[in-house]
Design a protein around this motif. Sequence first.
Motif, PDB file in Angstrom:
ATOM      1  N   ASP A 143      25.442  12.159 -32.393  1.00 34.43           N
ATOM      2  CA  ASP A 143      26.468  13.244 -31.693  1.00 34.43           C
ATOM      3  C   ASP A 143      26.399  14.105 -32.441  1.00 34.43           C
ATOM      4  N   GLY A 180      23.888   7.886 -24.246  1.00 35.29           N
ATOM      5  CA  GLY A 180      25.500   7.503 -24.515  1.00 35.29           C
ATOM      6  C   GLY A 180      25.316   5.982 -24.207  1.00 35.29           C
ATOM      7  N   ASN A 238      23.504   9.179 -29.673  1.00 34.93           N
ATOM      8  CA  ASN A 238      23.829   9.726 -28.361  1.00 34.93           C
ATOM      9  C   ASN A 238      22.544   9.528 -27.734  1.00 34.93           C
ATOM     10  N   ARG A 257      27.127  14.951 -21.723  1.00 33.80           N
ATOM     11  CA  ARG A 257      26.862  14.297 -22.979  1.00 33.80           C
ATOM     12  C   ARG A 257      25.992  15.337 -23.913  1.00 33.80           C
TER      13      ARG A 257
END
Lengths: 255, 265
Positions: free
Chosen positions: A34, A69, A3, A156
């Motif tokens: 993540d 991301g 991520n 995110r």
Amino acid sequence: MANIEIAAVSKSFLDPRRGADLLTLDRIDLMVEDNDFLCLLGPSGCGKSTLLNMVAGFEQPSQGSVRVGGEPVTAPGADRGMVFQQPTLMPWLTVWQNVAFHLRLKRVGRRERRATAQHFVDLVGLTGFENHYPAQLSGGMSQRVGIARALLMNPRVILMDEPFGALDEQTKMEMHGELIRIWERSRGTILFVTHGIDEALTLGTHVAVMSARPGRIREVIPVDLPRPRDITSPRFNDYKRHILSLLRPDEVSVR
Amino acid sequence: MRHYLRRFPVPLGLLAVWEAISRSGLLPAALLPAPSTVLASWADWIFATDGSSQTYSGHWLTDAMASLWRVLAGYALASLCGIAIGVGIGWSRIIETLAEPTLQMLRPIPPVSWIPLAIIWFGIADRPAIFLVFLGAFFPILMNAIHGVKICDRNLVRAGAMMGASQSQLLRHIVFPAALPSIFAGLRIGIGSAWMLTVTAEMVAVKSGLGYVLWDSYYFIRYDLVMAAMASIGLLGYLSDIGLKMLMRVVLRWQVATTVQGRTA
């Protein structure tokens, strides 16, 4: 896919007194996957807040790249929710208006804003304080508003810069419990800056230990402890001893 | 003693002392008219009770409205320009470099020194007075607006940027509201200057309004009417400040709840 990808990031500031560049961060590599809860742990002045600010987009690396991301970070944006050291709430807005500020910027109608805000106000346990102004809240409550505000954007990643640093020990423990509960429910990714070893080990799935001047990552330690974590357990202390040895390498080698 | 009753002893005491001095004959009655005389003339000026204010009898409302209109027109213009330019200068380096040196050079010039030019440009009517009021109110409003924007907490702007605010949204939703307490401080200083300058202008460049009556009565040695005019100006100035304070209490209600101001409210 990771991520947050921090690749070979260095940062130097111009020291006006000496007229020379001061290297604050030295070739940092760091991956946050993540759903990770990564605690960035280090002494003050090691550049951990600078690193966080670069992920947030408030500062730019002198060298290297930061991606969130897969996208390179160039400016602040709502895909990265930040909880600041000081709550930094808008003093002229009530609790729910602060929480829903992001929706106001997106020109969402008042009723929808109010309803969405309520969900997050409830989530952080501030039900009943929707119409209070920030100056009427305690430090812990203000930080809850800050957390709710960041969660509402459904970012995110959530970036936290010593958010509980100004709180007393008891409130801090309570906030730790709440944060873990929220994180487990929302399955988000959190990058959390702290100088507290206990705090890092209580919260993180990983702890990245940094050294100071210039800031370097010494080790990224996966924390494999059951939750809720018992800060008095022998295994917790094993981790703690290891981190201490990383933070004070000289002292250990003398022994 | 009830809270609101405490407003009265000081002014009433002063009036009593004044009345006593006037009646004692220490000074000729024409030079120091007693409050009762002033009040009687004032009443005639307002309601045409006994004709003691001669040509002005019953004319007060017209005079007061003439002054009030000049104040409001000049002040509204000054507020609009002062806030807009002030926020611009505080927010943007470019606007600051372009506009600030000129404005700072104009600022030390006393507004009254513009009177000759104002008369040449605008003649003898409302417009020179409105122009002077504008000059008097503009600079305090401008300075406070600049200050309010400059002291806005950088972290609030960061928080706004983090939540996806564009530059214009930062200005509108964060910097402007953050500057409002300071802007209101400027507005309150400005309304005082506005009244001062209306009256000054009316003494010199206009043939109506409270200031004109004041100066005209001076020529006719009617010090009772001079004082009635002074009291009228004081009263209207006081009322406009109260109006501003009420507006402030609504707009800045988030402050009222948490500051010293809220304790006495």
